[in-house]
Design a protein around this motif. Sequence first.
Motif, PDB file in Angstrom:
ATOM      1  N   ILE A 104       0.846  -1.205   0.000  1.00 51.22           N
ATOM      2  CA  ILE A 104       0.000   0.000   0.000  1.00 51.22           C
ATOM      3  C   ILE A 104       0.877   1.249   0.000  1.00 51.22           C
ATOM      4  O   ILE A 104       0.645   2.176  -0.776  1.00 51.22           O
ATOM      5  CB  ILE A 104      -0.956  -0.004   1.203  1.00 51.22           C
ATOM      6  N   LEU A 105       1.882   1.273   0.861  1.00 47.90           N
ATOM      7  CA  LEU A 105       2.749   2.448   0.963  1.00 47.90           C
ATOM      8  C   LEU A 105       3.553   2.690  -0.306  1.00 47.90           C
ATOM      9  O   LEU A 105       3.861   3.824  -0.656  1.00 47.90           O
ATOM     10  CB  LEU A 105       3.699   2.298   2.161  1.00 47.90           C
ATOM     11  N   GLU A 106       3.882   1.607  -1.017  1.00 46.64           N
ATOM     12  CA  GLU A 106       4.668   1.723  -2.246  1.00 46.64           C
ATOM     13  C   GLU A 106       3.802   1.821  -3.495  1.00 46.64           C
ATOM     14  O   GLU A 106       4.317   1.904  -4.604  1.00 46.64           O
ATOM     15  CB  GLU A 106       5.628   0.531  -2.357  1.00 46.64           C
ATOM     16  N   GLY A 107       2.477   1.794  -3.324  1.00 46.47           N
ATOM     17  CA  GLY A 107       1.568   1.938  -4.454  1.00 46.47           C
ATOM     18  C   GLY A 107       1.516   0.741  -5.376  1.00 46.47           C
ATOM     19  O   GLY A 107       1.288   0.879  -6.569  1.00 46.47           O
ATOM     20  N   ARG A 108       1.714  -0.446  -4.835  1.00 45.12           N
ATOM     21  CA  ARG A 108       1.710  -1.645  -5.672  1.00 45.12           C
ATOM     22  C   ARG A 108       0.766  -2.709  -5.119  1.00 45.12           C
ATOM     23  O   ARG A 108       1.017  -3.900  -5.216  1.00 45.12           O
ATOM     24  CB  ARG A 108       3.120  -2.189  -5.845  1.00 45.12           C
ATOM     25  N   LEU A 109      -0.357  -2.267  -4.620  1.00 41.44           N
ATOM     26  CA  LEU A 109      -1.332  -3.178  -4.033  1.00 41.44           C
ATOM     27  C   LEU A 109      -1.895  -4.160  -5.059  1.00 41.44           C
ATOM     28  O   LEU A 109      -2.214  -5.295  -4.742  1.00 41.44           O
ATOM     29  CB  LEU A 109      -2.469  -2.395  -3.379  1.00 41.44           C
ATOM     30  N   GLU A 110      -1.984  -3.733  -6.326  1.00 45.03           N
ATOM     31  CA  GLU A 110      -2.525  -4.606  -7.367  1.00 45.03           C
ATOM     32  C   GLU A 110      -1.698  -5.879  -7.537  1.00 45.03           C
ATOM     33  O   GLU A 110      -2.203  -6.895  -8.006  1.00 45.03           O
ATOM     34  CB  GLU A 110      -2.658  -3.878  -8.706  1.00 45.03           C
ATOM     35  N   GLU A 111      -0.436  -5.865  -7.121  1.00 42.97           N
ATOM     36  CA  GLU A 111       0.409  -7.051  -7.215  1.00 42.97           C
ATOM     37  C   GLU A 111      -0.066  -8.162  -6.274  1.00 42.97           C
ATOM     38  O   GLU A 111       0.259  -9.323  -6.478  1.00 42.97           O
ATOM     39  CB  GLU A 111       1.859  -6.712  -6.893  1.00 42.97           C
ATOM     40  N   LEU A 112      -0.823  -7.796  -5.256  1.00 46.52           N
ATOM     41  CA  LEU A 112      -1.302  -8.780  -4.298  1.00 46.52           C
ATOM     42  C   LEU A 112      -2.543  -9.509  -4.793  1.00 46.52           C
ATOM     43  O   LEU A 112      -2.926 -10.530  -4.243  1.00 46.52           O
ATOM     44  CB  LEU A 112      -1.611  -8.118  -2.956  1.00 46.52           C
ATOM     45  N   GLU A 113      -3.183  -8.967  -5.824  1.00 43.34           N
ATOM     46  CA  GLU A 113      -4.394  -9.579  -6.373  1.00 43.34           C
ATOM     47  C   GLU A 113      -4.020 -10.841  -7.136  1.00 43.34           C
ATOM     48  O   GLU A 113      -3.032 -10.878  -7.857  1.00 43.34           O
ATOM     49  CB  GLU A 113      -5.113  -8.614  -7.302  1.00 43.34           C
ATOM     50  N   THR A 114      -4.829 -11.855  -7.018  1.00 42.59           N
ATOM     51  CA  THR A 114      -4.632 -13.092  -7.747  1.00 42.59           C
ATOM     52  C   THR A 114      -5.445 -13.027  -9.033  1.00 42.59           C
ATOM     53  O   THR A 114      -6.652 -12.806  -8.981  1.00 42.59           O
ATOM     54  CB  THR A 114      -5.094 -14.306  -6.911  1.00 42.59           C
ATOM     55  N   PRO A 115      -4.816 -13.182 -10.203  1.00 41.07           N
ATOM     56  CA  PRO A 115      -5.554 -13.120 -11.463  1.00 41.07           C
ATOM     57  C   PRO A 115      -6.686 -14.143 -11.503  1.00 41.07           C
ATOM     58  O   PRO A 115      -6.522 -15.278 -11.070  1.00 41.07           O
ATOM     59  CB  PRO A 115      -4.508 -13.435 -12.529  1.00 41.07           C
TER      60      PRO A 115
END
Length: 72
Positions: free
Chosen positions: A54-65
Amino acid sequence: MNAPGRARLLTVAELREALGPDKVGRDLAYAIARRYGVRLGKRLLVPSRVVEAILEGRLEELETPGMGPRGR
């Protein structure tokens, strides 16, 4: 954030503190914890890697396709 001596799982209150309680309200913190956290008994805990994302702005990487929002 995963330095020795640091918690790897954070409570919702610790999540808010890490993200800034003036920026993340209680309801949003619980929504994040329900989506990305784990439940241990009655405790809802969030991995520190979620806070880092969240702090690094990469929350979408945690989503599972291919996976939608988790349901009950």
